[in-house]
Scaffold this motif. Structure first.
Motif, PDB file in Angstrom:
ATOM      1  N   MET A  95      46.316  -0.206 -21.497  1.00  0.00           N
ATOM      2  CA  MET A  95      46.398  -1.525 -22.124  1.00  0.00           C
ATOM      3  C   MET A  95      47.613  -1.575 -23.051  1.00  0.00           C
ATOM      4  O   MET A  95      47.933  -0.597 -23.726  1.00  0.00           O
ATOM      5  N   ALA A  96      48.305  -2.693 -23.058  1.00  0.00           N
ATOM      6  CA  ALA A  96      49.475  -2.867 -23.897  1.00  0.00           C
ATOM      7  C   ALA A  96      49.090  -2.814 -25.369  1.00  0.00           C
ATOM      8  O   ALA A  96      47.921  -3.052 -25.732  1.00  0.00           O
ATOM      9  N   PRO A  97      50.041  -2.506 -26.256  1.00  0.00           N
ATOM     10  CA  PRO A  97      49.744  -2.511 -27.698  1.00  0.00           C
ATOM     11  C   PRO A  97      49.166  -3.848 -28.127  1.00  0.00           C
ATOM     12  O   PRO A  97      49.526  -4.891 -27.591  1.00  0.00           O
ATOM     13  N   TRP A  98      48.306  -3.778 -29.110  1.00  0.00           N
ATOM     14  CA  TRP A  98      47.669  -5.005 -29.580  1.00  0.00           C
ATOM     15  C   TRP A  98      48.675  -5.900 -30.302  1.00  0.00           C
ATOM     16  O   TRP A  98      49.589  -5.420 -30.966  1.00  0.00           O
ATOM     17  N   THR A  99      48.465  -7.187 -30.173  1.00  0.00           N
ATOM     18  CA  THR A  99      49.288  -8.163 -30.878  1.00  0.00           C
ATOM     19  C   THR A  99      49.036  -8.038 -32.384  1.00  0.00           C
ATOM     20  O   THR A  99      47.894  -8.031 -32.832  1.00  0.00           O
ATOM     21  N   ALA A 100      50.107  -7.973 -33.149  1.00  0.00           N
ATOM     22  CA  ALA A 100      49.971  -7.763 -34.587  1.00  0.00           C
ATOM     23  C   ALA A 100      49.512  -9.046 -35.288  1.00  0.00           C
ATOM     24  O   ALA A 100      49.870 -10.157 -34.890  1.00  0.00           O
ATOM     25  N   PHE A 101      48.717  -8.866 -36.328  1.00  0.00           N
ATOM     26  CA  PHE A 101      48.376  -9.953 -37.242  1.00  0.00           C
ATOM     27  C   PHE A 101      49.601 -10.226 -38.102  1.00  0.00           C
ATOM     28  O   PHE A 101      50.110  -9.337 -38.780  1.00  0.00           O
ATOM     29  N   SER A 102      50.078 -11.450 -38.064  1.00  0.00           N
ATOM     30  CA  SER A 102      51.393 -11.744 -38.641  1.00  0.00           C
ATOM     31  C   SER A 102      51.400 -11.876 -40.164  1.00  0.00           C
ATOM     32  O   SER A 102      52.469 -12.006 -40.758  1.00  0.00           O
ATOM     33  N   HIS A 103      50.225 -11.820 -40.803  1.00  0.00           N
ATOM     34  CA  HIS A 103      50.167 -11.979 -42.258  1.00  0.00           C
ATOM     35  C   HIS A 103      49.591 -10.741 -42.938  1.00  0.00           C
ATOM     36  O   HIS A 103      49.018 -10.840 -44.025  1.00  0.00           O
ATOM     37  N   SER A 104      49.748  -9.577 -42.302  1.00  0.00           N
ATOM     38  CA  SER A 104      49.104  -8.369 -42.847  1.00  0.00           C
ATOM     39  C   SER A 104      49.574  -8.064 -44.265  1.00  0.00           C
ATOM     40  O   SER A 104      48.799  -7.565 -45.089  1.00  0.00           O
ATOM     41  N   GLY A 105      50.820  -8.377 -44.575  1.00  0.00           N
ATOM     42  CA  GLY A 105      51.310  -8.119 -45.926  1.00  0.00           C
ATOM     43  C   GLY A 105      50.657  -8.973 -46.987  1.00  0.00           C
ATOM     44  O   GLY A 105      50.739  -8.656 -48.191  1.00  0.00           O
ATOM     45  N   ASP A 106      50.003 -10.037 -46.585  1.00  0.00           N
ATOM     46  CA  ASP A 106      49.343 -10.923 -47.553  1.00  0.00           C
ATOM     47  C   ASP A 106      48.020 -10.364 -48.048  1.00  0.00           C
ATOM     48  O   ASP A 106      47.465 -10.874 -49.033  1.00  0.00           O
ATOM     49  N   TYR A 107      47.488  -9.348 -47.364  1.00  0.00           N
ATOM     50  CA  TYR A 107      46.167  -8.822 -47.710  1.00  0.00           C
ATOM     51  C   TYR A 107      46.234  -7.293 -47.844  1.00  0.00           C
ATOM     52  O   TYR A 107      45.741  -6.562 -46.998  1.00  0.00           O
ATOM     53  N   PRO A 108      46.863  -6.833 -48.909  1.00  0.00           N
ATOM     54  CA  PRO A 108      46.976  -5.383 -49.107  1.00  0.00           C
ATOM     55  C   PRO A 108      45.649  -4.790 -49.587  1.00  0.00           C
ATOM     56  O   PRO A 108      45.130  -5.172 -50.638  1.00  0.00           O
ATOM     57  N   PHE A 109      45.109  -3.892 -48.804  1.00  0.00           N
ATOM     58  CA  PHE A 109      43.847  -3.251 -49.167  1.00  0.00           C
ATOM     59  C   PHE A 109      44.006  -1.737 -49.105  1.00  0.00           C
ATOM     60  O   PHE A 109      44.711  -1.204 -48.250  1.00  0.00           O
ATOM     61  N   ASP A 110      43.349  -1.069 -50.031  1.00  0.00           N
ATOM     62  CA  ASP A 110      43.145   0.369 -49.939  1.00  0.00           C
ATOM     63  C   ASP A 110      41.657   0.617 -50.175  1.00  0.00           C
ATOM     64  O   ASP A 110      40.884  -0.329 -50.402  1.00  0.00           O
ATOM     65  N   ALA A 111      41.255   1.869 -50.110  1.00  0.00           N
ATOM     66  CA  ALA A 111      39.826   2.180 -50.238  1.00  0.00           C
ATOM     67  C   ALA A 111      39.264   1.707 -51.569  1.00  0.00           C
ATOM     68  O   ALA A 111      38.141   1.204 -51.633  1.00  0.00           O
ATOM     69  N   SER A 112      40.048   1.847 -52.631  1.00  0.00           N
ATOM     70  CA  SER A 112      39.579   1.438 -53.955  1.00  0.00           C
ATOM     71  C   SER A 112      39.320  -0.062 -54.031  1.00  0.00           C
ATOM     72  O   SER A 112      38.281  -0.507 -54.550  1.00  0.00           O
ATOM     73  N   ARG A 113      40.238  -0.852 -53.497  1.00  0.00           N
ATOM     74  CA  ARG A 113      40.050  -2.306 -53.539  1.00  0.00           C
ATOM     75  C   ARG A 113      38.892  -2.736 -52.641  1.00  0.00           C
ATOM     76  O   ARG A 113      38.123  -3.640 -52.993  1.00  0.00           O
ATOM     77  N   VAL A 114      38.761  -2.085 -51.491  1.00  0.00           N
ATOM     78  CA  VAL A 114      37.643  -2.409 -50.609  1.00  0.00           C
ATOM     79  C   VAL A 114      36.321  -2.148 -51.315  1.00  0.00           C
ATOM     80  O   VAL A 114      35.394  -2.970 -51.274  1.00  0.00           O
ATOM     81  N   ARG A 115      36.239  -0.994 -51.983  1.00  0.00           N
ATOM     82  CA  ARG A 115      35.003  -0.664 -52.705  1.00  0.00           C
ATOM     83  C   ARG A 115      34.710  -1.712 -53.787  1.00  0.00           C
ATOM     84  O   ARG A 115      33.573  -2.169 -53.935  1.00  0.00           O
ATOM     85  N   LYS A 116      35.734  -2.117 -54.515  1.00  0.00           N
ATOM     86  CA  LYS A 116      35.575  -3.070 -55.607  1.00  0.00           C
ATOM     87  C   LYS A 116      35.122  -4.442 -55.114  1.00  0.00           C
ATOM     88  O   LYS A 116      34.301  -5.110 -55.753  1.00  0.00           O
ATOM     89  N   GLU A 117      35.640  -4.867 -53.961  1.00  0.00           N
ATOM     90  CA  GLU A 117      35.372  -6.224 -53.465  1.00  0.00           C
ATOM     91  C   GLU A 117      34.368  -6.247 -52.309  1.00  0.00           C
ATOM     92  O   GLU A 117      34.216  -7.261 -51.636  1.00  0.00           O
ATOM     93  N   TRP A 118      33.684  -5.138 -52.110  1.00  0.00           N
ATOM     94  CA  TRP A 118      32.814  -4.995 -50.937  1.00  0.00           C
ATOM     95  C   TRP A 118      31.785  -6.110 -50.824  1.00  0.00           C
ATOM     96  O   TRP A 118      31.596  -6.688 -49.743  1.00  0.00           O
ATOM     97  N   ARG A 119      31.097  -6.419 -51.899  1.00  0.00           N
ATOM     98  CA  ARG A 119      30.008  -7.408 -51.830  1.00  0.00           C
ATOM     99  C   ARG A 119      30.518  -8.754 -51.337  1.00  0.00           C
ATOM    100  O   ARG A 119      29.894  -9.380 -50.486  1.00  0.00           O
ATOM    101  N   ARG A 120      31.667  -9.188 -51.847  1.00  0.00           N
ATOM    102  CA  ARG A 120      32.225 -10.468 -51.406  1.00  0.00           C
ATOM    103  C   ARG A 120      32.732 -10.386 -49.971  1.00  0.00           C
ATOM    104  O   ARG A 120      32.502 -11.286 -49.158  1.00  0.00           O
ATOM    105  N   LEU A 121      33.414  -9.283 -49.641  1.00  0.00           N
ATOM    106  CA  LEU A 121      33.978  -9.147 -48.301  1.00  0.00           C
ATOM    107  C   LEU A 121      32.907  -9.074 -47.223  1.00  0.00           C
ATOM    108  O   LEU A 121      33.128  -9.498 -46.091  1.00  0.00           O
ATOM    109  N   HIS A 122      31.749  -8.538 -47.580  1.00  0.00           N
ATOM    110  CA  HIS A 122      30.686  -8.340 -46.590  1.00  0.00           C
ATOM    111  C   HIS A 122      29.443  -9.181 -46.898  1.00  0.00           C
ATOM    112  O   HIS A 122      28.334  -8.808 -46.538  1.00  0.00           O
TER     113      HIS A 122
END
Length: 257
Positions: A1-28
């Motif tokens: 299968m060809a490479p997946w099409t990139a999400f063109s706004h990935s730079g607008d949503y910078p996440f790391d493990a720490s931010r995911v943990r902090k915002e988990w309840r809202r994100l999920h």
């Protein structure tokens, strides 16, 4: 299968493990996925929320069974919104359904294993036509899996949305009488499930989009103004991650067309 099409706004949503943990309840808020303790798994979720869907899928699969839900969510969102080739899209949904079914069999208390099985089969059905999927017996699997997800997690807003949409789409394809007799699909059930979903997760753009679509299917022109209002609310939503961005963008595109 060809490479997946990139999400063109990935730079607008910078996440790391720490931010995911902090915002988990809202994100999920929609799927109530349990917050993982494993840092590698949090990193996979960070890739997902940032819109790195292919990398998130790979990282989830490398994490073993604990990473199946993030892999399935990343694959499903990518396939629905970004994969341009119908054949690849259907293949990805079937992969998700297969992985999710295996996880549900191994972990029968995992609500999202059932949810992602149903979601993937539902999107697959839309691709091949809902009527054809019903004839193949897919409808019963979708309904059963969503009911299992809600039984296991009664506050699972996304499962309420998917089951509500299932009722509406079946009624749309086979009519209310056959829908009720054959699949137990009812207009009142669909509308009630949407109301519950919006009560559980009122900021959800996708819930408003699906509800608007169902209002037109089930009620016709008399609810058109209300349906448009839900689309407008979805289009004006503030996205917290890449997936929500894609939901909002879809609503904006529909309104502009």
């Amino acid at each position: 299968m060809a490479p997946w099409t990139a999400f063109s706004h990935s730079g607008d949503y910078p996440f790391d493990a720490s931010r995911v943990r902090k915002e988990w309840r809202r994100l999920h808020a929609g799927d109530l996925e349990p917050l993982p303790e494993d840092e590698a798994l949090l990193a996979a979720w960070a890739l997902y929320h940032a819109g790195e869907f292919e990398r998130a899928t790979e990282a989830g699969l490398q994490a073993g069974p604990a990473g199946t839900n993030v892999a399935n969510k990343a694959t499903s969102v990518y396939a629905h919104y970004l994969e341009p080739r119908e054949k690849n899209r259907q293949r990805l949904f079937l992969q998700v359904a297969e992985r999710a079914a295996a996880l549900a069999a191994a972990e029968p208390d995992n609500a999202n294993a059932f949810y992602w099985q149903a979601y993937a089969l539902g999107r697959y059905s839309q691709g091949i036509s809902v009527a054809k999927a019903l004839a193949q017996g897919v409808g019963g699997k979708i309904k059963s899996a969503l009911e299992s997800a809600i039984r296991l997690q009664p506050r699972h807003a996304d499962a309420h949305v998917a089951l509500a949409a299932f009722h509406a789409e079946v009624i749309d394809k086979v009519g209310p009488l056959i829908a009720n007799m054959t699949y137990g699909a009812k207009k009142e059930t669909s509308l009630n499930l949407f109301a519950q979903a919006l009560s559980l997760n009122p900021h959800s753009a996708i819930a408003k989009i699906e509800y608007a679509n169902a209002l037109v299917i089930l009620e016709g022109d008399k609810r058109m103004a209300e349906a448009t209002q839900y689309y407008e609310e979805a289009a004006a939503s503030s996205a917290k991650d890449a997936a929500e961005h894609l939901d909002v963008e879809m609503a904006q595109t529909e309104l502009a067309s």
